[in-house]
Design a protein around this motif. Structure first.
Motif, mmCIF file in Angstrom:
data_model
loop_
_atom_site.group_PDB
_atom_site.id
_atom_site.type_symbol
_atom_site.label_atom_id
_atom_site.label_comp_id
_atom_site.label_asym_id
_atom_site.label_seq_id
_atom_site.Cartn_x
_atom_site.Cartn_y
_atom_site.Cartn_z
ATOM 1 N N GLU A 1 0.824 -1.207 0.000
ATOM 2 C CA GLU A 1 0.000 0.000 0.000
ATOM 3 C C GLU A 1 0.858 1.258 0.000
ATOM 4 O OE1 GLU A 1 -2.893 -0.064 3.116
ATOM 5 O OE2 GLU A 1 -3.788 -1.957 2.476
ATOM 6 N N LYS A 2 1.942 1.230 0.748
ATOM 7 C CA LYS A 2 2.861 2.374 0.735
ATOM 8 C C LYS A 2 3.448 2.563 -0.664
ATOM 9 C CE LYS A 2 4.334 1.807 5.590
ATOM 10 N NZ LYS A 2 3.893 3.067 6.198
ATOM 11 N N ARG A 3 3.884 1.446 -1.268
ATOM 12 C CA ARG A 3 4.445 1.510 -2.625
ATOM 13 C C ARG A 3 3.449 2.113 -3.600
ATOM 14 N NH1 ARG A 3 4.116 -4.063 -5.033
ATOM 15 N NH2 ARG A 3 1.954 -3.305 -5.108
ATOM 16 N N ASP A 4 2.214 1.643 -3.563
ATOM 17 C CA ASP A 4 1.213 2.113 -4.518
ATOM 18 C C ASP A 4 0.873 3.584 -4.292
ATOM 19 O OD1 ASP A 4 1.196 -0.407 -5.607
ATOM 20 O OD2 ASP A 4 -0.628 -1.060 -4.561
ATOM 21 N N ALA A 5 0.834 3.991 -3.042
ATOM 22 C CA ALA A 5 0.557 5.408 -2.748
ATOM 23 C C ALA A 5 1.658 6.298 -3.313
ATOM 24 C CB ALA A 5 0.416 5.613 -1.240
ATOM 25 N N LEU A 6 2.904 5.881 -3.136
ATOM 26 C CA LEU A 6 4.019 6.667 -3.662
ATOM 27 C C LEU A 6 4.047 6.639 -5.183
ATOM 28 C CD1 LEU A 6 6.996 5.848 -1.262
ATOM 29 C CD2 LEU A 6 5.555 7.881 -1.320
ATOM 30 N N ALA A 7 3.772 5.476 -5.756
ATOM 31 C CA ALA A 7 3.766 5.384 -7.219
ATOM 32 C C ALA A 7 2.766 6.357 -7.823
ATOM 33 C CB ALA A 7 3.448 3.956 -7.651
ATOM 34 N N GLU A 8 1.600 6.483 -7.199
ATOM 35 C CA GLU A 8 0.574 7.417 -7.673
ATOM 36 C C GLU A 8 1.070 8.851 -7.602
ATOM 37 O OE1 GLU A 8 -3.827 8.898 -6.160
ATOM 38 O OE2 GLU A 8 -3.170 6.850 -5.691
ATOM 39 N N VAL A 9 1.739 9.191 -6.480
ATOM 40 C CA VAL A 9 2.266 10.546 -6.309
ATOM 41 C C VAL A 9 3.357 10.828 -7.328
ATOM 42 C CG1 VAL A 9 3.530 12.057 -4.743
ATOM 43 C CG2 VAL A 9 1.665 10.645 -3.879
ATOM 44 N N PHE A 10 4.275 9.885 -7.521
ATOM 45 C CA PHE A 10 5.381 10.090 -8.453
ATOM 46 C C PHE A 10 4.865 10.259 -9.884
ATOM 47 C CE2 PHE A 10 8.506 7.488 -5.608
ATOM 48 C CZ PHE A 10 8.538 8.534 -4.701
ATOM 49 N N ALA A 11 3.902 9.439 -10.255
ATOM 50 C CA ALA A 11 3.385 9.482 -11.626
ATOM 51 C C ALA A 11 2.767 10.836 -11.954
ATOM 52 C CB ALA A 11 2.366 8.363 -11.831
ATOM 53 N N ASP A 12 2.201 11.509 -10.957
ATOM 54 C CA ASP A 12 1.524 12.792 -11.176
ATOM 55 C C ASP A 12 2.370 13.990 -10.734
ATOM 56 O OD1 ASP A 12 -0.685 11.375 -12.080
ATOM 57 O OD2 ASP A 12 -1.635 11.330 -10.096
ATOM 58 N N ALA A 13 3.642 13.773 -10.422
ATOM 59 C CA ALA A 13 4.447 14.812 -9.777
ATOM 60 C C ALA A 13 4.887 15.922 -10.712
ATOM 61 C CB ALA A 13 5.677 14.180 -9.134
ATOM 62 N N GLY A 14 5.040 15.643 -12.004
ATOM 63 C CA GLY A 14 5.513 16.674 -12.922
ATOM 64 C C GLY A 14 6.896 17.173 -12.538
ATOM 65 N N ASP A 15 7.068 18.512 -12.529
ATOM 66 C CA ASP A 15 8.395 19.059 -12.238
ATOM 67 C C ASP A 15 8.744 19.018 -10.747
ATOM 68 O OD1 ASP A 15 6.726 21.015 -11.278
ATOM 69 O OD2 ASP A 15 7.454 22.615 -12.575
ATOM 70 N N MET A 16 7.851 18.493 -9.914
ATOM 71 C CA MET A 16 8.130 18.326 -8.488
ATOM 72 C C MET A 16 8.740 16.959 -8.171
ATOM 73 S SD MET A 16 7.381 20.918 -6.460
ATOM 74 C CE MET A 16 8.168 21.934 -7.711
ATOM 75 N N LEU A 17 8.927 16.111 -9.188
ATOM 76 C CA LEU A 17 9.353 14.729 -8.930
ATOM 77 C C LEU A 17 10.659 14.656 -8.162
ATOM 78 C CD1 LEU A 17 8.912 11.715 -9.305
ATOM 79 C CD2 LEU A 17 10.057 11.898 -11.541
ATOM 80 N N SER A 18 11.662 15.429 -8.561
ATOM 81 C CA SER A 18 12.968 15.313 -7.901
ATOM 82 C C SER A 18 12.889 15.698 -6.429
ATOM 83 C CB SER A 18 14.010 16.179 -8.618
ATOM 84 O OG SER A 18 13.674 17.553 -8.517
ATOM 85 N N ARG A 19 12.048 16.688 -6.105
ATOM 86 C CA ARG A 19 11.891 17.063 -4.703
ATOM 87 C C ARG A 19 11.119 15.985 -3.928
ATOM 88 N NH1 ARG A 19 11.499 22.066 -7.405
ATOM 89 N NH2 ARG A 19 12.809 23.739 -6.520
ATOM 90 N N LEU A 20 10.097 15.430 -4.550
ATOM 91 C CA LEU A 20 9.234 14.483 -3.837
ATOM 92 C C LEU A 20 9.954 13.190 -3.490
ATOM 93 C CD1 LEU A 20 5.846 14.940 -5.723
ATOM 94 C CD2 LEU A 20 6.396 15.648 -3.390
ATOM 95 N N VAL A 21 10.832 12.691 -4.359
ATOM 96 C CA VAL A 21 11.462 11.407 -4.079
ATOM 97 C C VAL A 21 12.426 11.491 -2.899
ATOM 98 C CG1 VAL A 21 11.221 10.473 -6.394
ATOM 99 C CG2 VAL A 21 13.266 11.770 -5.822
ATOM 100 N N THR A 22 12.856 12.698 -2.552
ATOM 101 C CA THR A 22 13.657 12.848 -1.336
ATOM 102 C C THR A 22 12.780 13.214 -0.145
ATOM 103 O OG1 THR A 22 14.169 15.147 -1.940
ATOM 104 C CG2 THR A 22 15.777 13.464 -2.527
ATOM 105 N N LEU A 23 11.793 14.089 -0.376
ATOM 106 C CA LEU A 23 10.949 14.549 0.724
ATOM 107 C C LEU A 23 10.124 13.432 1.352
ATOM 108 C CD1 LEU A 23 9.612 18.025 -0.464
ATOM 109 C CD2 LEU A 23 11.006 17.565 1.563
ATOM 110 N N VAL A 24 9.722 12.426 0.595
ATOM 111 C CA VAL A 24 8.888 11.384 1.175
ATOM 112 C C VAL A 24 9.638 10.587 2.244
ATOM 113 C CG1 VAL A 24 7.328 11.127 -0.781
ATOM 114 C CG2 VAL A 24 9.443 9.784 -0.718
ATOM 115 N N ARG A 25 10.958 10.704 2.271
ATOM 116 C CA ARG A 25 11.725 10.102 3.355
ATOM 117 C C ARG A 25 12.194 11.159 4.349
ATOM 118 N NH1 ARG A 25 16.304 6.096 2.382
ATOM 119 N NH2 ARG A 25 15.649 5.499 4.476
#
Length: 572
Positions: free
Chosen positions: A21-45
């Motif tokens: 469930e954690k994986r799927d929640a993050l996958a959804e966020v990453f897929a829709d992140a646009g130009d925020m992707l690089s920030r989000l993959v660090t911020l989620v930790r």
């Protein structure tokens, strides 16, 4: 992207124990992140940088508490009481925002970009007044946050998210978001991370270029690769049998020093520890040795940095400095030249990761040929000071003729080193993995590197010292720590005073003589055996653990894992 949207994701992650469930929640966020992707993959930790960037924000719990009080107007006693009850300053911040009573007349929207960038900026504040500037900047974020947002701003500033996200979850989420989520795509994402140590690059490459782009990612100068790690061999013959190929295996000294990865581009030399920390400034003597000895323009080398006594370092009969003494050099920021003279070093090289091109997928014998062509031996000269540079001591062996391996093993122990490493000559270099083609043999049950999770003040004459310590191993799948026992012996009075001085700034909550701690300080601990136990979260307990020393070269996430403890338990 509004920060409130990311907070909702944090809450979803915290509300489930299911990795899928954690994986799927993050996958959804990453897929829709646009130009925020690089920030989000660090911020989620709860991080603001890739793994190899060890920039410290310089934000302590006490500074964060000041920011909470300044932003909310809450009474300090009330905030501290909430902090004590929950052990989480983020929860205390949420309470203060909800109950502090201070109103912000003109607020600025809290966005993901703003939180990320303003927290990153804290690391640049230096000099007179820098602490107050940090309080002001952090207070500004908290003043514009709702209670839930304040919780995660504080947790991000302190680096403790408490939402159960490890590197494995990030890896799988990227594979699901941008590839097909298969085991092959997960392997591709993991390999890409191991050579870049940067999930920002990995995620954007997977999104924009797919599997082919990930496969093309490679070693890059001054971006350290995770170190390949060794498993423990039960016996010499077993180790040689398991590692040999075509009837032979390579045996090398196992030194008790600092694992060092060396990046060279002309005169530009950088040194990285196993925790990917840049320690170039702390070892000017090593830089001199590398400039004198490296014979190629560009190269990435792997080795062990070992300290020796000044009177023996230039002789054939060197006496190694105990690790705890030598490791002082990692944290030293002033008078490093003097320390280099007092604790001189030798770099023992044993691998080459790149020479004109990456060599990670090449067999060990090919990498060793590259290593031999990349440098010349440098004799240590502690008066300059200049470190030594040489190939680690080694010998070929096989199960048909173990005498050479036995001789090297005895030689290493007699010289004051830990034992030997046994290597498969055909093995590729696998960053970040403990692999059966790389084995280590030591004469005693292997110590564990563990994180101090909480502590209690001692009794009697040591009543002012934190001498009763709870130890935890790392659970990478859930990005958390599992306790494995309590330590109360093995240190001198001086070590105990040093220990207390280093632990007290990490205290997050107090209850009588008991304190909760930030997961920061790593110890090396020996013990008699590992027992099954329901008392600790790991399911295990160390019997008669004993303090060996600090491991300042290791980050908390570099501590021994729950899987490692389980394997040691099973192998007793």
């Amino acid at each position: 992207m509004e920060y409130e949207a990311l907070v909702d994701v944090y809450d979803r992650l915290a509300a489930t124990d299911s990795n899928n469930e954690k994986r799927d929640a993050l996958a959804e966020v990453f897929a829709d992140a646009g130009d925020m992707l690089s920030r989000l993959v660090t911020l989620v930790r709860g991080r603001l940088s890739p793994a190899y960037d060890r920039t410290e924000l310089g934000v302590s719990s006490s500074l964060t508490l000041s920011a909470i009080l300044r932003a909310t107007g809450a009474a300090e006693s009330d905030v501290r009481e909430r902090w004590k009850e929950t052990g989480d300053l983020g929860d205390a911040a949420a309470w203060a925002v909800a109950n502090g009573g201070q109103q912000t007349l003109f607020s600025e929207p809290l966005t993901v970009e703003r939180v990320h960038d303003e927290l990153r900026e804290l690391a640049t504040y230096e000099g007179t007044g820098s602490q107050d500037r940090k309080v002001d900047r952090l207070a500004g974020l908290l003043a514009d946050a709702d209670p839930d947002g304040a919780r995660y701003v504080v947790r991000t500033a302190l680096g403790h998210m408490r939402v159960g996200i490890g590197e494995g979850t990030i890896r799988d989420a990227i594979a699901v978001a941008f590839l097909d989520g298969s085991s092959a795509s997960i392997t591709a994402v993991e390999r890409a991370f191991q050579v870049t140590t940067d999930y920002r690059v990995v995620a954007e490459t997977a999104r924009d270029e797919g599997r082919a782009g990930l496969d093309a990612l490679d070693v890059q100068l001054f971006r350290p690769v995770k170190a390949m790690l060794a498993e423990k061999a039960d016996a010499l013959e077993d180790g040689v049998r398991d590692a040999q190929s075509d009837g032979r295996a390579l045996c090398e000294y196992k030194y008790d020093g600092i694992r060092i990865q060396i990046h060279v581009d002309g005169d530009d030399v950088r040194l990285f520890t196993r925790r990917l920390e840049d320690v170039t400034e702390q070892f000017p003597d090593v830089v001199r040795a590398l400039r004198a000895g490296v014979t190629v323009e560009r190269v990435v080398l792997d080795g062990e940095l070992v300290g020796y006594t000044p009177e023996t370092v230039s002789s054939d009969q060197r006496t190694p400095t105990v690790f705890q003494e030598f490791s002082r050099r990692i944290k030293r920021e002033s008078d490093v030249e003097t320390l280099a003279r007092n604790i001189p070093a030798v770099v023992h090289l044993f691998d080459c990761l790149a020479l004109d091109r990456t060599l990670l997928d090449e067999p060990l014998v090919t990498r060793l040929d590259a290593l031999e062509s990349a440098f010349e031996t440098v004799t240590p000269a502690p008066d300059e000071p200049r470190a030594g540079l040489e190939r680690t001591r080694w010998r070929w062996t096989s199960t048909d003729d173990l005498e050479s391996a036995e001789a090297l093993y005895r030689e290493a122990l007699d010289a004051g080193h830990e034992g030997i490493v046994i290597k498969n000559p055909d093995a590729a270099y696998q960053p970040g993995r403990r692999v059966g083609r790389l084995l280590k043999l030591k004469p005693t049950m292997e110590p564990l590197d563990l994180v101090v999770s909480r502590a209690k003040y001692s009794e009697g004459r040591r009543s002012e010292q934190l001498g009763r310590l709870y130890l935890a191993c790392y659970d990478p799948e859930h990005d958390t720590f599992r306790e494995v026992g309590r330590l109360s012996t093995g240190y001198t009075d001086e070590e105990l005073r040093t220990l207390t001085d280093r632990l007290e700034p990490l205290v997050t909550a107090r209850e009588g003589r008991d304190v909760e701690l930030e997961y920061e300080l790593v110890f090396e601990v020996e013990y008699e055996e590992i027992q099954a136990s329901t008392e600790y979260g790991s399911g295990y307990a160390l019997r008669f653990p004993r303090f060996l020393g600090f491991r300042d070269d290791l980050a908390p996430a570099d501590a021994d894992t729950l899987d490692r403890v389980t394997a040691l338990y099973d192998g007793q």
